[in-house]
Design a protein around this motif. Structure first.
Motif, PDB file in Angstrom:
ATOM      1  N   GLU A   1     103.829  74.172  67.477  1.00 54.94           N
ATOM      2  CA  GLU A   1     104.720  73.031  67.225  1.00 54.94           C
ATOM      3  C   GLU A   1     104.949  72.224  68.494  1.00 54.94           C
ATOM      4  O   GLU A   1     104.954  70.985  68.477  1.00 54.94           O
ATOM      5  CB  GLU A   1     106.073  73.530  66.691  1.00 54.94           C
ATOM      6  CG  GLU A   1     106.024  74.051  65.260  1.00 54.94           C
ATOM      7  CD  GLU A   1     107.395  74.496  64.788  1.00 54.94           C
ATOM      8  OE1 GLU A   1     108.377  73.791  65.118  1.00 54.94           O
ATOM      9  OE2 GLU A   1     107.499  75.525  64.100  1.00 54.94           O
ATOM     10  N   ARG A   2     105.130  72.898  69.591  1.00 60.23           N
ATOM     11  CA  ARG A   2     105.377  72.200  70.852  1.00 60.23           C
ATOM     12  C   ARG A   2     104.173  71.386  71.289  1.00 60.23           C
ATOM     13  O   ARG A   2     104.308  70.307  71.866  1.00 60.23           O
ATOM     14  CB  ARG A   2     105.737  73.213  71.935  1.00 60.23           C
ATOM     15  CG  ARG A   2     107.068  73.920  71.712  1.00 60.23           C
ATOM     16  CD  ARG A   2     107.291  74.986  72.772  1.00 60.23           C
ATOM     17  NE  ARG A   2     108.475  75.777  72.482  1.00 60.23           N
ATOM     18  CZ  ARG A   2     109.715  75.445  72.835  1.00 60.23           C
ATOM     19  NH1 ARG A   2     109.913  74.295  73.488  1.00 60.23           N
ATOM     20  NH2 ARG A   2     110.740  76.215  72.546  1.00 60.23           N
ATOM     21  N   GLY A   3     102.978  71.909  70.996  1.00 61.19           N
ATOM     22  CA  GLY A   3     101.774  71.223  71.438  1.00 61.19           C
ATOM     23  C   GLY A   3     101.296  70.134  70.502  1.00 61.19           C
ATOM     24  O   GLY A   3     100.543  69.239  70.909  1.00 61.19           O
TER      25      GLY A   3
ATOM     26  N   HIS B   1     104.042  66.659  66.276  1.00 58.58           N
ATOM     27  CA  HIS B   1     104.502  66.184  64.970  1.00 58.58           C
ATOM     28  C   HIS B   1     105.342  67.232  64.241  1.00 58.58           C
ATOM     29  O   HIS B   1     105.635  67.080  63.064  1.00 58.58           O
ATOM     30  CB  HIS B   1     103.308  65.774  64.101  1.00 58.58           C
ATOM     31  CG  HIS B   1     102.115  66.649  64.260  1.00 58.58           C
ATOM     32  ND1 HIS B   1     102.133  67.987  63.957  1.00 58.58           N
ATOM     33  CD2 HIS B   1     100.871  66.361  64.724  1.00 58.58           C
ATOM     34  CE1 HIS B   1     100.935  68.507  64.214  1.00 58.58           C
ATOM     35  NE2 HIS B   1     100.159  67.539  64.681  1.00 58.58           N
ATOM     36  N   GLY B   2     105.684  68.306  64.931  1.00 56.81           N
ATOM     37  CA  GLY B   2     106.590  69.294  64.357  1.00 56.81           C
ATOM     38  C   GLY B   2     105.963  70.306  63.444  1.00 56.81           C
ATOM     39  O   GLY B   2     106.667  71.137  62.861  1.00 56.81           O
ATOM     40  N   TRP B   3     104.641  70.271  63.276  1.00 59.69           N
ATOM     41  CA  TRP B   3     103.946  71.229  62.418  1.00 59.69           C
ATOM     42  C   TRP B   3     102.775  71.836  63.181  1.00 59.69           C
ATOM     43  O   TRP B   3     102.224  71.217  64.091  1.00 59.69           O
ATOM     44  CB  TRP B   3     103.411  70.548  61.151  1.00 59.69           C
ATOM     45  CG  TRP B   3     104.490  70.120  60.195  1.00 59.69           C
ATOM     46  CD1 TRP B   3     105.171  68.947  60.218  1.00 59.69           C
ATOM     47  CD2 TRP B   3     104.995  70.869  59.099  1.00 59.69           C
ATOM     48  NE1 TRP B   3     106.082  68.900  59.201  1.00 59.69           N
ATOM     49  CE2 TRP B   3     105.998  70.072  58.485  1.00 59.69           C
ATOM     50  CE3 TRP B   3     104.708  72.118  58.547  1.00 59.69           C
ATOM     51  CZ2 TRP B   3     106.710  70.493  57.367  1.00 59.69           C
ATOM     52  CZ3 TRP B   3     105.419  72.544  57.435  1.00 59.69           C
ATOM     53  CH2 TRP B   3     106.404  71.739  56.850  1.00 59.69           C
ATOM     54  N   VAL B   4     102.390  73.038  62.765  1.00 59.94           N
ATOM     55  CA  VAL B   4     101.166  73.668  63.263  1.00 59.94           C
ATOM     56  C   VAL B   4     100.110  73.458  62.184  1.00 59.94           C
ATOM     57  O   VAL B   4     100.310  73.859  61.031  1.00 59.94           O
ATOM     58  CB  VAL B   4     101.378  75.173  63.524  1.00 59.94           C
ATOM     59  CG1 VAL B   4     100.101  75.800  64.062  1.00 59.94           C
ATOM     60  CG2 VAL B   4     102.536  75.389  64.490  1.00 59.94           C
TER      61      VAL B   4
ATOM     62  N   ALA C   1     102.148  74.700  58.892  1.00 61.38           N
ATOM     63  CA  ALA C   1     103.314  75.589  58.875  1.00 61.38           C
ATOM     64  C   ALA C   1     104.226  75.242  60.041  1.00 61.38           C
ATOM     65  O   ALA C   1     103.792  74.645  61.043  1.00 61.38           O
ATOM     66  CB  ALA C   1     102.880  77.048  58.962  1.00 61.38           C
ATOM     67  N   ARG C   2     105.477  75.634  59.905  1.00 62.27           N
ATOM     68  CA  ARG C   2     106.420  75.468  61.009  1.00 62.27           C
ATOM     69  C   ARG C   2     107.544  76.483  60.852  1.00 62.27           C
ATOM     70  O   ARG C   2     107.770  77.032  59.768  1.00 62.27           O
ATOM     71  CB  ARG C   2     106.985  74.057  61.039  1.00 62.27           C
ATOM     72  CG  ARG C   2     107.874  73.703  59.859  1.00 62.27           C
ATOM     73  CD  ARG C   2     108.389  72.275  59.966  1.00 62.27           C
ATOM     74  NE  ARG C   2     109.233  71.910  58.820  1.00 62.27           N
ATOM     75  CZ  ARG C   2     109.753  70.702  58.645  1.00 62.27           C
ATOM     76  NH1 ARG C   2     109.517  69.734  59.531  1.00 62.27           N
ATOM     77  NH2 ARG C   2     110.504  70.452  57.579  1.00 62.27           N
ATOM     78  N   LEU C   3     108.255  76.703  61.933  1.00 65.79           N
ATOM     79  CA  LEU C   3     109.398  77.602  61.914  1.00 65.79           C
ATOM     80  C   LEU C   3     110.561  76.989  61.155  1.00 65.79           C
ATOM     81  O   LEU C   3     110.770  75.773  61.195  1.00 65.79           O
ATOM     82  CB  LEU C   3     109.850  77.926  63.336  1.00 65.79           C
ATOM     83  CG  LEU C   3     108.868  78.680  64.240  1.00 65.79           C
ATOM     84  CD1 LEU C   3     109.429  78.770  65.650  1.00 65.79           C
ATOM     85  CD2 LEU C   3     108.587  80.067  63.685  1.00 65.79           C
ATOM     86  N   THR C   4     111.317  77.820  60.459  1.00 63.89           N
ATOM     87  CA  THR C   4     112.597  77.392  59.900  1.00 63.89           C
ATOM     88  C   THR C   4     113.677  77.605  60.970  1.00 63.89           C
ATOM     89  O   THR C   4     113.429  78.237  62.005  1.00 63.89           O
ATOM     90  CB  THR C   4     112.960  78.212  58.659  1.00 63.89           C
ATOM     91  OG1 THR C   4     113.170  79.577  59.061  1.00 63.89           O
ATOM     92  CG2 THR C   4     111.853  78.143  57.610  1.00 63.89           C
ATOM     93  N   PRO C   5     114.880  77.096  60.753  1.00 66.34           N
ATOM     94  CA  PRO C   5     115.959  77.390  61.713  1.00 66.34           C
ATOM     95  C   PRO C   5     116.170  78.885  61.928  1.00 66.34           C
ATOM     96  O   PRO C   5     116.496  79.316  63.037  1.00 66.34           O
ATOM     97  CB  PRO C   5     117.179  76.733  61.070  1.00 66.34           C
ATOM     98  CG  PRO C   5     116.607  75.590  60.281  1.00 66.34           C
ATOM     99  CD  PRO C   5     115.313  76.115  59.735  1.00 66.34           C
ATOM    100  N   TYR C   6     115.959  79.691  60.877  1.00 66.74           N
ATOM    101  CA  TYR C   6     116.119  81.139  61.020  1.00 66.74           C
ATOM    102  C   TYR C   6     115.041  81.718  61.919  1.00 66.74           C
ATOM    103  O   TYR C   6     115.288  82.618  62.719  1.00 66.74           O
ATOM    104  CB  TYR C   6     116.079  81.811  59.644  1.00 66.74           C
ATOM    105  CG  TYR C   6     117.119  81.274  58.688  1.00 66.74           C
ATOM    106  CD1 TYR C   6     118.459  81.606  58.829  1.00 66.74           C
ATOM    107  CD2 TYR C   6     116.757  80.408  57.656  1.00 66.74           C
ATOM    108  CE1 TYR C   6     119.419  81.103  57.968  1.00 66.74           C
ATOM    109  CE2 TYR C   6     117.708  79.893  56.778  1.00 66.74           C
ATOM    110  CZ  TYR C   6     119.032  80.246  56.948  1.00 66.74           C
ATOM    111  OH  TYR C   6     119.979  79.736  56.098  1.00 66.74           O
TER     112      TYR C   6
END
Length: 218
Positions: free
Chosen positions: A18-20, A23-26, A71-76
């Motif tokens: 996500e950092r790289g 756009h907030g997604w992998v 995919a991306r991380l959720t807040p959890y």
């Protein structure tokens, strides 16, 4: 690899992607197919989410190529990753010991013995010293030291020695002996009367002196 290690590795991979990506997604071109399947367990735990069709269409337009997986991380998941990499705050003395008080560090077995003691409270002929139950309830545990930390008066320290005396009679002698080495007090039968008595050990010149447990707390 253990389940928690696999979980952490997937969360770290998604976080780095996500950092790289910007756009907030992998996206699928960042993760081999075999590793994409490895994301499914954390999705099932609510720690990550997969992009739906509409989101993949938006990502396809953004990247000028078909995006079939994202995919991306959720807040959890972010919280879990942050928690995993956070070093516990060091325990700090919440207040300096007042005059007549000192810090006491108890081994887990010693603390268990003292908890049993304060739970009995007024059922005992020699009850816990005033305030000891509250100090036990609010004690800090230091994992690096493997010790419970309490700020106690001398009266309360003597009461702890009595708790460990009861433990010595019914479970093990070791904890009372260790406490005596650390804090210079142990309950033993008085050599003249046989009455269990708090003996305050002096270090260096002088001899130990004793106090009757019925008056040591007054």
């Amino acid at each position: 690899m253990r389940t928690r290690d696999k979980r952490l590795a997937v969360l770290e991979m998604l976080d780095a992607g996500e950092r790289g990506g910007g756009h907030g997604w992998v996206l699928d071109d960042q993760v081999p197919s075999a590793e994409q399947h490895g994301v499914e367990p954390v999705v099932g735990e609510g720690l990550a989410e997969l992009a739906d069709r509409d989101t993949r269409a938006e990502l396809s337009a953004l990247t000028s190529r078909p995006v079939r997986w994202a995919a991306r991380l959720t807040p959890y998941g972010r919280d879990a990753l942050l928690y995993a990499h956070t070093v516990p705050l060091p325990l700090s003395d919440r207040a300096e010991p007042a005059p007549g008080e000192q810090w006491v560090h108890l081994r887990p077995a010693q603390m268990d013995a003292v908890r049993r003691f304060v739970a009995l409270d007024s059922d005992l002929a020699i009850p816990p010293a005033d305030g000891l139950a509250e100090r036990v309830r609010t004690a800090d545990f230091s994992r690096p030291e493997n010790r419970w930390r309490l700020c106690l008066t001398r009266q309360q320290i003597t009461s702890v020695a009595y708790a460990l005396y009861l433990y010595r009679l019914t479970c093990s002698e070791a904890e009372a002996n260790r406490f005596a080495r650390d804090y210079d007090v142990i309950y033993q039968p008085h050599p003249d009367t046989g009455v269990p008595t708090a003996r305050y050990v002096t270090r260096g010149p002088g001899t130990p002196h004793a106090a009757d447990p019925r008056t040591a707390q007054s």
